[in-house]
Design a protein around this motif. Structure first.
Motif, mmCIF file in Angstrom:
data_model
loop_
_atom_site.group_PDB
_atom_site.id
_atom_site.type_symbol
_atom_site.label_atom_id
_atom_site.label_comp_id
_atom_site.label_asym_id
_atom_site.label_seq_id
_atom_site.Cartn_x
_atom_site.Cartn_y
_atom_site.Cartn_z
ATOM 1 N N ILE A 23 -3.939 -6.443 -7.229
ATOM 2 C CA ILE A 23 -4.064 -5.267 -7.386
ATOM 3 C C ILE A 23 -4.636 -4.479 -8.470
ATOM 4 C CG2 ILE A 23 -2.125 -4.977 -5.710
ATOM 5 C CD1 ILE A 23 -0.377 -4.347 -7.987
ATOM 6 N N THR A 24 -5.272 -3.483 -8.437
ATOM 7 C CA THR A 24 -5.794 -2.841 -9.594
ATOM 8 C C THR A 24 -5.365 -1.422 -9.746
ATOM 9 O OG1 THR A 24 -7.965 -3.964 -9.302
ATOM 10 C CG2 THR A 24 -8.045 -2.156 -10.917
ATOM 11 N N LEU A 25 -4.805 -1.341 -10.858
ATOM 12 C CA LEU A 25 -3.998 0.095 -11.116
ATOM 13 C C LEU A 25 -4.947 0.740 -12.211
ATOM 14 C CD1 LEU A 25 -0.481 -1.021 -11.202
ATOM 15 C CD2 LEU A 25 -1.531 -0.139 -9.117
ATOM 16 N N ALA A 26 -5.478 1.735 -11.852
ATOM 17 C CA ALA A 26 -6.398 2.608 -12.704
ATOM 18 C C ALA A 26 -5.699 3.828 -13.262
ATOM 19 C CB ALA A 26 -7.849 3.157 -12.135
ATOM 20 N N ASP A 30 1.651 10.809 -9.237
ATOM 21 C CA ASP A 30 0.747 10.848 -10.671
ATOM 22 C C ASP A 30 1.214 9.630 -11.787
ATOM 23 O OD1 ASP A 30 -1.633 11.677 -11.924
ATOM 24 O OD2 ASP A 30 -0.521 13.152 -13.402
ATOM 25 N N LEU A 31 1.795 8.795 -11.079
ATOM 26 C CA LEU A 31 1.845 7.614 -12.001
ATOM 27 C C LEU A 31 0.951 6.587 -12.280
ATOM 28 C CD1 LEU A 31 4.884 7.364 -13.353
ATOM 29 C CD2 LEU A 31 5.332 5.246 -11.911
ATOM 30 N N VAL A 32 0.169 6.834 -11.196
ATOM 31 C CA VAL A 32 -1.207 5.942 -11.239
ATOM 32 C C VAL A 32 -2.302 6.767 -10.576
ATOM 33 C CG1 VAL A 32 -0.815 4.792 -9.192
ATOM 34 C CG2 VAL A 32 -2.180 3.797 -10.686
ATOM 35 N N ARG A 33 -3.358 6.962 -11.246
ATOM 36 C CA ARG A 33 -4.768 7.735 -10.855
ATOM 37 C C ARG A 33 -5.377 7.035 -9.377
ATOM 38 N NH1 ARG A 33 -7.690 7.105 -14.930
ATOM 39 N NH2 ARG A 33 -9.340 5.680 -14.138
ATOM 40 N N SER A 34 -5.524 5.645 -9.430
ATOM 41 C CA SER A 34 -6.020 5.113 -8.176
ATOM 42 C C SER A 34 -5.582 3.584 -8.199
ATOM 43 C CB SER A 34 -7.557 5.445 -8.233
ATOM 44 O OG SER A 34 -8.288 4.785 -9.132
ATOM 45 N N PHE A 35 -5.548 3.030 -6.929
ATOM 46 C CA PHE A 35 -5.491 1.645 -6.819
ATOM 47 C C PHE A 35 -6.126 0.892 -5.935
ATOM 48 C CE2 PHE A 35 -2.769 3.590 -3.727
ATOM 49 C CZ PHE A 35 -2.930 2.990 -2.785
ATOM 50 N N SER A 36 -6.411 -0.387 -5.844
ATOM 51 C CA SER A 36 -7.236 -1.037 -4.923
ATOM 52 C C SER A 36 -6.300 -2.535 -4.787
ATOM 53 C CB SER A 36 -8.536 -1.487 -5.271
ATOM 54 O OG SER A 36 -8.560 -2.146 -6.287
ATOM 55 N N ARG A 52 0.843 -1.154 0.136
ATOM 56 C CA ARG A 52 -0.063 0.028 0.017
ATOM 57 C C ARG A 52 0.667 1.208 0.072
ATOM 58 N NH1 ARG A 52 -5.083 1.253 0.642
ATOM 59 N NH2 ARG A 52 -5.644 -1.009 1.031
ATOM 60 N N SER A 53 1.852 1.266 0.837
ATOM 61 C CA SER A 53 2.957 2.306 0.771
ATOM 62 C C SER A 53 3.494 2.556 -0.569
ATOM 63 C CB SER A 53 3.712 2.215 2.038
ATOM 64 O OG SER A 53 4.743 3.113 1.822
ATOM 65 N N ALA A 54 3.790 1.553 -1.285
ATOM 66 C CA ALA A 54 4.577 1.720 -2.625
ATOM 67 C C ALA A 54 3.748 2.263 -3.504
ATOM 68 C CB ALA A 54 5.073 0.312 -2.775
ATOM 69 N N LEU A 55 2.374 1.736 -3.516
ATOM 70 C CA LEU A 55 1.322 2.227 -4.536
ATOM 71 C C LEU A 55 0.924 3.591 -4.293
ATOM 72 C CD1 LEU A 55 -0.953 -0.843 -5.198
ATOM 73 C CD2 LEU A 55 1.186 0.051 -6.493
ATOM 74 N N THR A 56 1.030 4.129 -2.921
ATOM 75 C CA THR A 56 0.461 5.492 -2.649
ATOM 76 C C THR A 56 1.499 6.359 -3.074
ATOM 77 O OG1 THR A 56 -0.694 4.660 -0.518
ATOM 78 C CG2 THR A 56 0.331 6.858 -0.680
ATOM 79 N N THR A 57 3.069 6.109 -3.098
ATOM 80 C CA THR A 57 4.127 6.753 -3.740
ATOM 81 C C THR A 57 3.861 7.042 -5.230
ATOM 82 O OG1 THR A 57 5.505 6.306 -2.181
ATOM 83 C CG2 THR A 57 6.564 6.876 -4.171
ATOM 84 N N LEU A 58 3.466 5.834 -5.742
ATOM 85 C CA LEU A 58 3.237 6.175 -7.408
ATOM 86 C C LEU A 58 1.972 7.081 -7.598
ATOM 87 C CD1 LEU A 58 4.064 2.377 -8.594
ATOM 88 C CD2 LEU A 58 5.477 4.447 -8.264
ATOM 89 N N ARG A 59 0.842 6.925 -6.690
ATOM 90 C CA ARG A 59 -0.285 7.686 -6.848
ATOM 91 C C ARG A 59 0.316 9.317 -6.497
ATOM 92 N NH1 ARG A 59 -5.107 6.442 -2.941
ATOM 93 N NH2 ARG A 59 -3.668 7.265 -1.672
ATOM 94 N N GLY A 91 -5.910 0.732 -17.318
ATOM 95 C CA GLY A 91 -5.220 0.218 -16.325
ATOM 96 C C GLY A 91 -4.882 -1.191 -16.425
ATOM 97 N N TRP A 92 -4.663 -1.831 -15.382
ATOM 98 C CA TRP A 92 -3.844 -3.315 -15.224
ATOM 99 C C TRP A 92 -4.399 -3.581 -13.765
ATOM 100 C CZ3 TRP A 92 -1.140 -6.028 -18.811
ATOM 101 C CH2 TRP A 92 -0.671 -5.189 -19.840
ATOM 102 N N ARG A 93 -4.717 -4.992 -13.895
ATOM 103 C CA ARG A 93 -4.759 -5.884 -12.784
ATOM 104 C C ARG A 93 -3.680 -6.907 -12.511
ATOM 105 N NH1 ARG A 93 -10.013 -5.638 -15.006
ATOM 106 N NH2 ARG A 93 -11.468 -4.670 -13.789
ATOM 107 N N LEU A 94 -2.920 -6.747 -11.420
ATOM 108 C CA LEU A 94 -1.907 -7.497 -11.250
ATOM 109 C C LEU A 94 -1.827 -8.523 -10.118
ATOM 110 C CD1 LEU A 94 0.937 -4.651 -11.643
ATOM 111 C CD2 LEU A 94 -0.063 -6.189 -13.307
ATOM 112 N N ARG A 95 -1.237 -9.602 -10.067
ATOM 113 C CA ARG A 95 -1.228 -10.390 -8.861
ATOM 114 C C ARG A 95 0.119 -10.320 -8.560
ATOM 115 N NH1 ARG A 95 -4.044 -16.354 -9.359
ATOM 116 N NH2 ARG A 95 -3.478 -16.172 -7.043
#
Length: 272
Positions: A208-211, A188-194, A178-185, A250-254
């Motif tokens: 993980i879903t990267l929109a 502005d490398l990713v708009r939102s994630f789950s 979560r911390s890694a994806l928050t940095t990317l958000r 976006g992308w969905r990753l495992r």
């Protein structure tokens, strides 16, 4: 050098600089501006960050001819009438070029051909691309592609781990993914994630879903290098990108956060 010459790289830095500007590129160790940014000034942080990554590539190339060329961690600084303050910005161009600079330093040790390939691609793009955001993304994408095509998964993990080690360490107190994806958000490398844990793997593997994920490649390939680098900054353990599938923008990753050696690469994930 094979391909573009050192003169081409110096010329690019000259294009980025201005006669009078508030930003400089300096050594984090000495505070000086080493060649090829000596005396250069830049109009904004993003341009200075681009110059810093290009200057890093220049100095790593120069070190192949002269191993005594000093290693400098280059940072952007803002000069005012009263002070000079080193700054780190989380804008997308600045983030891309900070990661690229760390990768250039790492690749120069053993993989000069990859570093040269990325620089050639960047300089070609710089001649035709006026959009600064698109240009910095191109550098990130070309780096991911070059590493993916030239190195097996275990060497990719070694290179990305070393590059992450050149960047400031991130706290492991928070959940690392979560911390890694928050940095990317935040840059502005990713708009939102789950993030969702996979039921059959407990808390070691996640969907993980990267929109609005900005890096892109032709075909069904996802440049996941930024995700891997940010996880490595927090855990020091190479993750595994188990699968990838595209949707819309976006992308969905495992992603497995506990794998020490991935069965696939960490730079580019092909769509399942």
């Amino acid at each position: 050098m094979v391909g573009r010459t050192l003169a081409d790289i110096r010329a690019r830095i000259g294009e980025l600089s201005v006669a009078v500007g508030p930003y400089r590129v300096r050594s984090a160790r000495t505070g000086d501006s080493p060649v090829p940014v000596t005396g250069k000034q830049f109009p904004d942080r993003e341009t200075a960050a681009e110059a810093a990554s290009v200057a890093t590539a220049y100095r790593t190339a120069l070190r192949r001819y002269d191993p005594y060329v000093a290693v400098h961690g280059l940072v952007v600084s803002q000069t005012t009438a009263e002070s000079t303050t080193a700054t780190v910005t989380q804008s997308l161009p600045a983030y891309c070029h900070r990661v690229a600079g760390a990768l250039f330093e790492t690749l120069s040790n053993r993989y000069g051909r990859i570093e040269r390939r990325v620089m050639d691609t960047y300089l070609d793009a710089a001649e035709t691309t006026e959009n600064r955001t698109r240009l910095c993304l191109s550098m990130l994408e070309s780096t991911a592609t070059a590493i993916d095509e030239a190195l097996p998964p275990d060497e990719q993990a070694t290179v990305l781990s070393a590059a992450a080690g050149r960047l400031p360490r991130r706290s492991t107190a928070d959940r690392p993914l979560r911390s890694a994806l928050t940095t990317l958000r935040s840059c502005d490398l990713v708009r939102s994630f789950s993030i969702e844990p996979t039921p059959d793997h407990g808390e070691s593997q996640y969907r993980i879903t990267l929109a609005g994920y900005r890096p892109s490649l032709d075909g069904d390939r996802c440049p996941v290098l930024p995700v891997a680098v940010e996880l490595l900054r927090r855990t020091g353990v190479p993750p595994a990108i188990v699968s990838a599938s595209r949707f819309g923008d976006g992308w969905r990753l495992r992603v497995s956060t506990v794998s020490t050696v991935s069965g696939s690469g960490l730079a580019v994930a092909p769509s399942a």
